[in-house]
Design a protein around this motif. Structure first.
Motif, short mmCIF file in Angstrom:
data_model
loop_
_atom_site.label_atom_id
_atom_site.label_comp_id
_atom_site.label_asym_id
_atom_site.label_seq_id
_atom_site.Cartn_x
_atom_site.Cartn_y
_atom_site.Cartn_z
N ILE A 243 -29.74 -12.51 -35.82
CA ILE A 243 -29.05 -13.71 -35.38
C ILE A 243 -27.53 -13.59 -35.58
CG2 ILE A 243 -28.76 -16.18 -35.80
CD1 ILE A 243 -31.24 -15.42 -34.16
N MET A 244 -27.10 -13.00 -36.69
CA MET A 244 -25.66 -12.84 -36.91
C MET A 244 -25.06 -11.86 -35.89
SD MET A 244 -23.30 -14.10 -38.78
CE MET A 244 -21.55 -13.79 -38.97
N LEU A 250 -22.06 -13.06 -28.71
CA LEU A 250 -21.79 -14.23 -27.87
C LEU A 250 -20.39 -14.76 -28.10
CD1 LEU A 250 -25.24 -16.02 -28.35
CD2 LEU A 250 -24.45 -14.80 -26.31
N ASN A 251 -19.94 -14.76 -29.34
CA ASN A 251 -18.57 -15.18 -29.65
C ASN A 251 -17.56 -14.31 -28.93
OD1 ASN A 251 -16.54 -16.61 -31.65
ND2 ASN A 251 -16.12 -14.41 -31.78
N TYR A 294 -21.57 -16.96 -41.52
CA TYR A 294 -20.79 -17.31 -40.33
C TYR A 294 -19.46 -17.96 -40.69
CZ TYR A 294 -19.78 -18.79 -35.58
OH TYR A 294 -19.18 -18.95 -34.36
N ILE A 295 -19.44 -18.88 -41.66
CA ILE A 295 -18.19 -19.57 -41.96
C ILE A 295 -17.17 -18.65 -42.62
CG2 ILE A 295 -19.44 -21.75 -42.22
CD1 ILE A 295 -18.78 -21.60 -45.24
N HIS A 296 -17.63 -17.51 -43.13
CA HIS A 296 -16.70 -16.55 -43.70
C HIS A 296 -16.35 -15.42 -42.73
CE1 HIS A 296 -18.25 -18.51 -47.43
NE2 HIS A 296 -16.96 -18.47 -47.71
N SER A 297 -16.86 -15.54 -41.51
CA SER A 297 -16.44 -14.62 -40.45
C SER A 297 -15.20 -15.21 -39.78
CB SER A 297 -17.55 -14.43 -39.41
OG SER A 297 -17.68 -15.61 -38.62
N ARG A 298 -14.68 -14.53 -38.80
CA ARG A 298 -13.52 -15.06 -38.08
C ARG A 298 -13.91 -15.60 -36.70
NH1 ARG A 298 -8.50 -10.89 -39.40
NH2 ARG A 298 -8.57 -11.14 -41.66
N PHE A 308 -30.52 -29.11 -38.34
CA PHE A 308 -30.06 -28.69 -39.67
C PHE A 308 -28.55 -28.87 -39.85
CE2 PHE A 308 -29.65 -24.95 -42.83
CZ PHE A 308 -29.93 -25.77 -43.92
N VAL A 309 -27.76 -27.97 -39.29
CA VAL A 309 -26.31 -27.98 -39.53
C VAL A 309 -25.57 -27.66 -38.24
CG1 VAL A 309 -24.41 -26.92 -40.80
CG2 VAL A 309 -26.62 -27.19 -41.91
N ARG A 310 -24.45 -28.34 -38.01
CA ARG A 310 -23.55 -27.99 -36.92
C ARG A 310 -22.24 -27.48 -37.52
NH1 ARG A 310 -25.09 -33.29 -35.08
NH2 ARG A 310 -26.74 -33.17 -33.49
N LEU A 311 -21.77 -26.33 -37.03
CA LEU A 311 -20.57 -25.69 -37.57
C LEU A 311 -19.44 -25.74 -36.55
CD1 LEU A 311 -22.35 -22.47 -38.95
CD2 LEU A 311 -21.82 -24.57 -40.21
N PHE A 312 -18.25 -26.15 -37.01
CA PHE A 312 -17.07 -26.26 -36.15
C PHE A 312 -15.95 -25.42 -36.75
CE2 PHE A 312 -19.48 -30.25 -36.01
CZ PHE A 312 -19.80 -30.30 -34.66
#
Length: 465
Positions: A243-244, A250-251, A294-298, A308-312
């Motif tokens: 998934i990562m 995709l990013n 993910y939040i520690h990636s760029r 569950f969670v939405r990340l912005f």
């Protein structure tokens, strides 16, 4: 001086909605103050209006423009009043047919009983009924909507009725340059939601040897042509480890959002890949690991982790899906599901359901809440079994469900997702609690999430007495 409504603005009223405007490109109506609405009604090219601060505000909001006397707004912009309840959107399954045989999907190519399709004439009938009650925006879905041989004609017909497509659900395999060029000619610029189930696993889940290659080319083509793409990714025990890697791909392609969806224990999935669904606890655990990485990636792509969670990332902020309300907003009269309340779902049989995730259940049980070819939509959104479920208020669940009625977390989760409640109900109870939310709150996942994601701001902290 004379003023008119701009061509992308329309005045509307519904039962219990006295003042609202539609803005083309926004999928729901916006409320306006009584004085602003009164002034907008005068902006008809016929009334001479003296400049004033309120008028200046409407000009600044781009709702109106100066004009010559007699230069009236277009017919769509003029006030339309409806005596039915307000429903701004429709999720329309134009076909149950698909060009793929996916392992998990009830609309798979070989699932003959569900492979119905609305005729073009039937679709036009539905569009006319939708317009009659004030529907504004459409999600087109299937099956695979692009297999409908009149797909582009359907899109054109929506725009000819001054409605628009704000979302398209597709596997992407039939997207090509000619289709996107036609979209541009029509003025159709939807969010294109394309299924992609993980690097190295997409071909397997979709049962097509070139599905991954073709899907990624479709995503690339859409982005190249200026369309926003949202990738919808199934996650299960088979593909969770990639998934990562999938998010990074995709990013880097320019996808605006990735939605990760837990593959549920549907009969077809259990038959084709037994014991492959993550349990709810496993899902939360693995997705929290992913969110932390993910939040520690760029990466800058938004991520919606189902239920569950939405990340912005651009705001370094997240919110928790299980927290639907705070104590100040809570009211026992608000709907159990805001999505059901705002969007009518219509299956390829013409059946009206609160959401399409429930359509397979109702079909299997032989339950009809209303059919557009038997009862006009205008009647169904005034009084019907469909309306009773779509607008079911929280107090109804509290009365019917002792667990929810006595739960200290109810004011936060409001019972969760009704479709999941129905799925996990042993006795087909629409008011059953969504157990994914029970597990989240009762098993301490709130604290686990805020501890792990402490470097980012939580947008909707838990707020209960």
């Amino acid at each position: 001086m004379y003023y008119r409504l701009k061509d992308n603005i329309a005045l509307r009223k519904w039962r219990y909605v006295d003042r609202a405007i539609y803005v083309k490109g926004i999928d729901h109506a916006l409320s306006v103050s009584p004085k602003d609405f009164e002034l907008l009604l005068l902006c008809d090219g016929e009334h001479d209006i003296e400049p004033n601060p309120r008028l200046a505000t409407l000009l600044a909001q781009d709702y109106i423009e100066e004009c010559q006397k007699g230069d009236r707004a277009n017919p769509w912009s003029l006030l339309h009043e409806y005596d039915n309840y307000y429903f701004p959107k429709m999720n329309l399954m134009i076909t149950g047919k698909c060009n793929l045989n996916c392992l998990h999907c009830f609309n798979a190519k070989d699932n003959a009983p569900l492979n119905t399709e609305l005729s073009y004439e039937d679709v036009l009938n539905i569009l006319d009924q939708a317009k009659e009650i004030g529907v504004h925006a459409f999600t087109l879905t299937g099956g695979e909507p692009l297999v409908h041989h009149r797909f582009l004609d359907i899109v054109k017909a929506i725009y000819e009725r001054d409605m628009y497509v704000f979302e398209l659900n597709t596997n992407g395999l039939l997207i090509n340059q000619a289709m996107l060029d036609e979209f541009k000619k029509i003025g159709c610029n939807p969010l294109i939601k394309i299924s992609f189930d993980g690097v190295g696993y997409h071909n397997w889940i979709r049962q097509h040897p070139k599905a991954e290659e073709m899907t990624l080319k479709a995503i690339e083509l859409c982005i190249k042509n200026g369309f926003k793409v949202k990738a919808q990714v199934q996650v299960n025990r088979k593909n969770v480890d990639v998934i990562m890697k999938t998010a990074q791909l995709l990013n880097d392609m320019g996808v605006v959002e990735m939605r990760i969806i837990r593959t549920t224990e549907a009969p077809r999935w259990e038959k084709n890949s037994p014991q492959s669904s993550l349990t709810i606890e496993e899902y939360y655990s693995r997705m929290l690991e992913f969110a932390n990485e993910y939040i520690h990636s760029r990466m800058k792509m938004n991520v919606d982790i189902w239920q569950f969670v939405r990340l912005f990332p651009r705001q370094q902020m997240y919110n928790l899906v299980p927290i639907a309300c705070n104590k100040d907003e809570f009211n026992i009269r608000i709907p159990m599901c805001k999505g059901n309340r705002g969007m009518i779902a219509v299956s390829s049989h013409g059946e009206v359901v609160p959401c399409l995730q429930m359509s397979g259940y109702f079909l299997e049980k032989g339950i009809s809440l209303g059919n557009l070819f038997k009862t006009p939509l205008k009647e169904l959104v005034k009084d019907s079994p469909y309306l009773n479920l779509a607008m079911a208020p929280l107090f109804k669940q509290i009365i019917e469900n002792d667990k929810c009625g006595n739960c200290k977390y109810y004011k936060a989760c409001t019972g969760g997702c009704p479709a999941l409640g129905l799925l996990y109900s042993p006795n087909s109870d629409f008011y059953h609690e969504d157990i994914t939310k029970c597990i989240f709150f009762e098993n301490g996942w709130y604290k686990k999430v805020i501890d792990v994601l402490k470097d980012w701001k939580l947008e909707n902290p838990l707020d209960i007495d």
